[in-house]
Design a protein around this motif. Structure first.
Motif, mmCIF file in Angstrom:
data_model
loop_
_atom_site.group_PDB
_atom_site.id
_atom_site.type_symbol
_atom_site.label_atom_id
_atom_site.label_comp_id
_atom_site.label_asym_id
_atom_site.label_seq_id
_atom_site.Cartn_x
_atom_site.Cartn_y
_atom_site.Cartn_z
ATOM 1 N N GLY A 1 2.292 6.506 2.481
ATOM 2 C CA GLY A 1 1.853 5.375 3.285
ATOM 3 C C GLY A 1 0.897 4.447 2.582
ATOM 4 O O GLY A 1 -0.142 4.072 3.148
ATOM 5 N N SER A 2 1.209 4.046 1.373
ATOM 6 C CA SER A 2 0.407 3.076 0.632
ATOM 7 C C SER A 2 0.659 1.685 1.204
ATOM 8 O O SER A 2 1.817 1.291 1.391
ATOM 9 C CB SER A 2 0.788 3.120 -0.849
ATOM 10 N N PRO A 3 -0.390 0.893 1.486
ATOM 11 C CA PRO A 3 -0.174 -0.438 2.067
ATOM 12 C C PRO A 3 0.756 -1.307 1.232
ATOM 13 O O PRO A 3 1.662 -1.944 1.768
ATOM 14 C CB PRO A 3 -1.588 -1.037 2.119
ATOM 15 N N LEU B 1 13.767 -2.627 3.524
ATOM 16 C CA LEU B 1 14.173 -1.256 3.223
ATOM 17 C C LEU B 1 13.718 -0.317 4.336
ATOM 18 O O LEU B 1 12.513 -0.157 4.550
ATOM 19 C CB LEU B 1 13.559 -0.810 1.890
ATOM 20 N N PRO B 2 14.624 0.320 5.059
ATOM 21 C CA PRO B 2 14.209 1.318 6.060
ATOM 22 C C PRO B 2 13.405 2.426 5.392
ATOM 23 O O PRO B 2 13.822 2.969 4.367
ATOM 24 C CB PRO B 2 15.540 1.845 6.603
ATOM 25 N N MET B 3 12.242 2.763 5.968
ATOM 26 C CA MET B 3 11.308 3.672 5.301
ATOM 27 C C MET B 3 11.066 4.926 6.117
ATOM 28 O O MET B 3 10.977 4.872 7.350
ATOM 29 C CB MET B 3 9.969 2.973 5.062
ATOM 30 N N ILE B 4 10.931 6.035 5.403
ATOM 31 C CA ILE B 4 10.439 7.275 5.983
ATOM 32 C C ILE B 4 9.123 7.580 5.292
ATOM 33 O O ILE B 4 9.083 7.761 4.070
ATOM 34 C CB ILE B 4 11.434 8.428 5.798
ATOM 35 N N ILE B 5 8.037 7.582 6.044
ATOM 36 C CA ILE B 5 6.709 7.821 5.488
ATOM 37 C C ILE B 5 6.421 9.318 5.594
ATOM 38 O O ILE B 5 6.396 9.882 6.687
ATOM 39 C CB ILE B 5 5.628 7.022 6.237
ATOM 40 N N THR B 6 6.204 9.951 4.449
ATOM 41 C CA THR B 6 6.024 11.405 4.441
ATOM 42 C C THR B 6 4.567 11.838 4.407
ATOM 43 O O THR B 6 4.269 13.026 4.550
ATOM 44 C CB THR B 6 6.756 12.033 3.241
ATOM 45 N N GLY B 7 3.657 10.907 4.199
ATOM 46 C CA GLY B 7 2.244 11.268 4.129
ATOM 47 C C GLY B 7 1.417 10.088 3.687
ATOM 48 O O GLY B 7 1.923 8.986 3.476
ATOM 49 N N ALA B 8 0.123 10.320 3.539
ATOM 50 C CA ALA B 8 -0.795 9.257 3.135
ATOM 51 C C ALA B 8 -2.051 9.882 2.573
ATOM 52 O O ALA B 8 -2.395 11.017 2.906
ATOM 53 C CB ALA B 8 -1.134 8.361 4.321
ATOM 54 N N LEU B 9 -2.721 9.134 1.712
ATOM 55 C CA LEU B 9 -4.019 9.596 1.235
ATOM 56 C C LEU B 9 -4.987 9.674 2.408
ATOM 57 O O LEU B 9 -4.961 8.812 3.292
ATOM 58 C CB LEU B 9 -4.591 8.621 0.200
ATOM 59 N N PRO B 10 -5.841 10.686 2.452
ATOM 60 C CA PRO B 10 -6.866 10.715 3.495
ATOM 61 C C PRO B 10 -7.830 9.552 3.294
ATOM 62 O O PRO B 10 -7.942 8.996 2.205
ATOM 63 C CB PRO B 10 -7.555 12.069 3.273
ATOM 64 N N GLY B 11 -8.503 9.190 4.352
ATOM 65 C CA GLY B 11 -9.419 8.050 4.239
ATOM 66 C C GLY B 11 -8.706 6.770 4.614
ATOM 67 O O GLY B 11 -8.231 6.603 5.743
ATOM 68 N N GLN B 12 -8.579 5.841 3.654
ATOM 69 C CA GLN B 12 -8.102 4.500 3.966
ATOM 70 C C GLN B 12 -6.633 4.434 4.355
ATOM 71 O O GLN B 12 -6.189 3.453 4.959
ATOM 72 C CB GLN B 12 -8.366 3.549 2.790
ATOM 73 N N LYS C 1 -5.025 6.970 6.146
ATOM 74 C CA LYS C 1 -4.766 8.037 7.119
ATOM 75 C C LYS C 1 -3.833 7.618 8.251
ATOM 76 O O LYS C 1 -2.910 8.350 8.612
ATOM 77 C CB LYS C 1 -6.094 8.535 7.702
ATOM 78 N N ASP C 2 -4.041 6.451 8.838
ATOM 79 C CA ASP C 2 -3.249 6.032 9.994
ATOM 80 C C ASP C 2 -2.109 5.081 9.641
ATOM 81 O O ASP C 2 -1.446 4.543 10.545
ATOM 82 C CB ASP C 2 -4.160 5.361 11.027
ATOM 83 N N ASN C 3 -1.855 4.862 8.359
ATOM 84 C CA ASN C 3 -0.776 3.952 7.976
ATOM 85 C C ASN C 3 0.609 4.415 8.443
ATOM 86 O O ASN C 3 1.427 3.587 8.854
ATOM 87 C CB ASN C 3 -0.765 3.738 6.461
ATOM 88 N N PRO C 4 0.915 5.732 8.372
ATOM 89 C CA PRO C 4 2.222 6.159 8.896
ATOM 90 C C PRO C 4 2.386 5.840 10.378
ATOM 91 O O PRO C 4 3.469 5.430 10.813
ATOM 92 C CB PRO C 4 2.223 7.669 8.637
ATOM 93 N N LEU C 5 1.327 6.021 11.151
ATOM 94 C CA LEU C 5 1.386 5.705 12.579
ATOM 95 C C LEU C 5 1.492 4.192 12.796
ATOM 96 O O LEU C 5 2.129 3.739 13.754
ATOM 97 C CB LEU C 5 0.153 6.257 13.295
ATOM 98 N N PHE C 6 0.883 3.421 11.919
ATOM 99 C CA PHE C 6 1.009 1.957 11.956
ATOM 100 C C PHE C 6 2.470 1.566 11.773
ATOM 101 O O PHE C 6 2.993 0.695 12.488
ATOM 102 C CB PHE C 6 0.140 1.339 10.858
ATOM 103 N N ALA C 7 3.149 2.204 10.817
ATOM 104 C CA ALA C 7 4.561 1.902 10.573
ATOM 105 C C ALA C 7 5.411 2.216 11.798
ATOM 106 O O ALA C 7 6.301 1.441 12.169
ATOM 107 C CB ALA C 7 5.064 2.696 9.363
ATOM 108 N N GLU C 8 5.130 3.343 12.444
ATOM 109 C CA GLU C 8 5.893 3.704 13.637
ATOM 110 C C GLU C 8 5.574 2.778 14.811
ATOM 111 O O GLU C 8 6.473 2.376 15.558
ATOM 112 C CB GLU C 8 5.599 5.154 14.025
ATOM 113 N N LYS C 9 4.309 2.426 14.965
ATOM 114 C CA LYS C 9 3.901 1.554 16.066
ATOM 115 C C LYS C 9 4.646 0.231 16.026
ATOM 116 O O LYS C 9 5.056 -0.299 17.075
ATOM 117 C CB LYS C 9 2.388 1.316 15.994
ATOM 118 N N HIS C 10 4.824 -0.324 14.838
ATOM 119 C CA HIS C 10 5.481 -1.628 14.685
ATOM 120 C C HIS C 10 6.964 -1.483 14.338
ATOM 121 O O HIS C 10 7.602 -2.476 13.967
ATOM 122 C CB HIS C 10 4.757 -2.449 13.631
ATOM 123 N N HIS C 11 7.482 -0.260 14.400
ATOM 124 C CA HIS C 11 8.907 0.016 14.145
ATOM 125 C C HIS C 11 9.346 -0.437 12.755
ATOM 126 O O HIS C 11 10.441 -0.971 12.570
ATOM 127 C CB HIS C 11 9.776 -0.660 15.224
#
Length: 406
Positions: free
Chosen positions: A275-277, A288-299, A301-311
């Motif tokens: 989940g790199s910005p 490109l349709p994306m599957i986010i498998t993880g993210a660095l903790p800290g900055q 952390k919530d990027n995968p959920l951001f991607a899902e929120k905005h589809h």
């Protein structure tokens, strides 16, 4: 009238800051009325600060837990970071300002916001200063110094964090995330089911994550090819090649750090990434349709959920669920996958880089900055933050920790 913009960036803390600077530089084109000068802020602090910047790669590559601790310590010690960086960069920054003579300064790395403002205020230098936030959701106080003349935010979520940290609403402008032109240039063809899928796996410039297990699962389950970008992690690249090539041969291609990522994204049917910005928005730009498998903790952390929120993509924190998620995306002739692609096209601001440049160069915005600057009190830190800083360990100890990690 010529406009000179000084951008304070970073060459070693991931590739996202450089990409943002490049996206702004390329918009100038043949416009000789605007000049952009980009400097690595860490280089202004000599070898001490430069080594701290270079430690980002090894730390995030080998110890996400250590990075998480550093991120949170920094968030709690914003005054200490600002003061320490100020002392390290002051002489070189003043020399640079004399050389470049900029009309506006834009910081795209949080470590240099408060420190540069401190120097400008103490030296009574009247140059408008602003910040372009390079994170999406989890931003910390270093991004949000209320003394800045303006703050450009890539998302509404980041803007709300700025307000929470005490920045005046009038100073925060949501502009979208700037992406380099080559990611926006070509339009993807509509998705069609085909006999062989092409997966692109990438994990950011530093190359982290269990890419071997994911690739093996894909290659065993689907009739597909897999392209893996291991980033600057040469050890990971060698391990992936030795593990996957003997068994899957031409069905898998392992690359190191690459500059033609836009072509690889356009060739892929599905991207699997951290989940790199920067990587996420380049994926959105290439549709490109994306599957986010993880993210660095800290900055991140919530990027995968951001991607899902905005589809914009799907979050898959558990590798064991990856195949089921892909099957679901492909079901009914790729119905869900097509919906993600439509949401991406509706979401992205392809003109973000130009909008930012226009903001920096128009006289009207410069006047706005000046008015806001006069209204903003010069406060280095609140009493509470100063007392909190005094109770915590000195900045030198934090620097020593980073050097040990490096």
């Amino acid at each position: 009238m010529n406009k000179k913009i000084l951008i304070i960036s970073s060459d070693f803390t991931g590739h996202g800051h450089k990409s943002i600077a490049e996206s702004l530089q390329e918009k100038i084109g043949e416009n000789d009325q605007t000049q952009i000068h980009v400097v690595d802020g860490f280089s202004l602090g000599g070898s001490t600060l430069l080594n701290i910047g270079k430690s980002y790669g090894p730390i995030t590559r080998y110890s996400a837990q250590l990075w998480n601790a550093i991120w949170h310590v920094s968030a709690l010690n914003s005054y200490a970071i600002d003061k320490g960086v100020e002392n390290l960069i002051k002489d070189n920054l003043l020399a640079l300002l004399d050389e470049v003579n900029p009309d506006v300064i834009l910081s795209i790395h949080p470590n240099f916001n408060g420190s540069v403002i401190n120097i400008l205020r103490k030296e009574r230098i009247q140059i408008p200063f602003g910040t372009l936030i390079a994170d999406l959701v989890n931003i910390y106080p270093l991004w949000c110094d209320p003394r800045a003349d303006f703050i450009l935010s890539p998302t509404k979520e980041a803007m709300l964090k700025c307000l929470k940290y005490g920045v005046c609403k009038e100073k925060v402008h949501v502009v979208g995330f700037p992406v380099r032109e080559r990611f926006l240039r070509s339009k993807r063809k509509p998705f069609e089911m085909k006999s062989e899928l092409n997966f692109l796996m990438m994990s950011g410039g530093e190359g982290v994550g269990d890419m071997n297990a994911i690739a093996e699962s894909l290659l065993n389950h689907f009739d597909c090819t897999v392209t893996i970008i291991a980033g600057r992690n040469e050890t990971l690249k060698a391990e992936l090649e030795s593990s996957l090539k003997p068994r899957f041969d031409k069905r898998v291609d392992v690359l190191g750090f690459t500059k033609n990522i836009q072509d690889l994204m356009l060739d892929a049917d599905i991207g699997i990434m951290r989940g790199s910005p920067n990587a996420m928005f380049e994926g959105v730009a290439t549709n490109l349709p994306m599957i986010i498998t993880g993210a660095l903790p800290g900055q991140e952390k919530d990027n995968p959920l951001f991607a899902e929120k905005h589809h914009l993509g799907v979050y898959c924190p558990d590798d064991e669920n990856l195949i089921a998620i892909i099957d679901e995306l492909l079901a009914n002739d790729g119905e869900k996958l097509k919906k993600i692609m439509k949401s991406q096209r509706d979401f992205i601001n392809p003109n973000a880089a130009q909008d930012i440049l226009d903001f920096l160069t128009t006289a009207e915005k410069a006047k706005l900055m000046s008015r806001q600057r006069r209204r903003t009190p010069f406060v280095l830190a609140t009493r509470k933050s100063y007392k909190r800083f005094k109770r915590r360990k000195p900045l030198k100890k934090l620097i020593r920790r980073a050097k040990v990690a490096f």
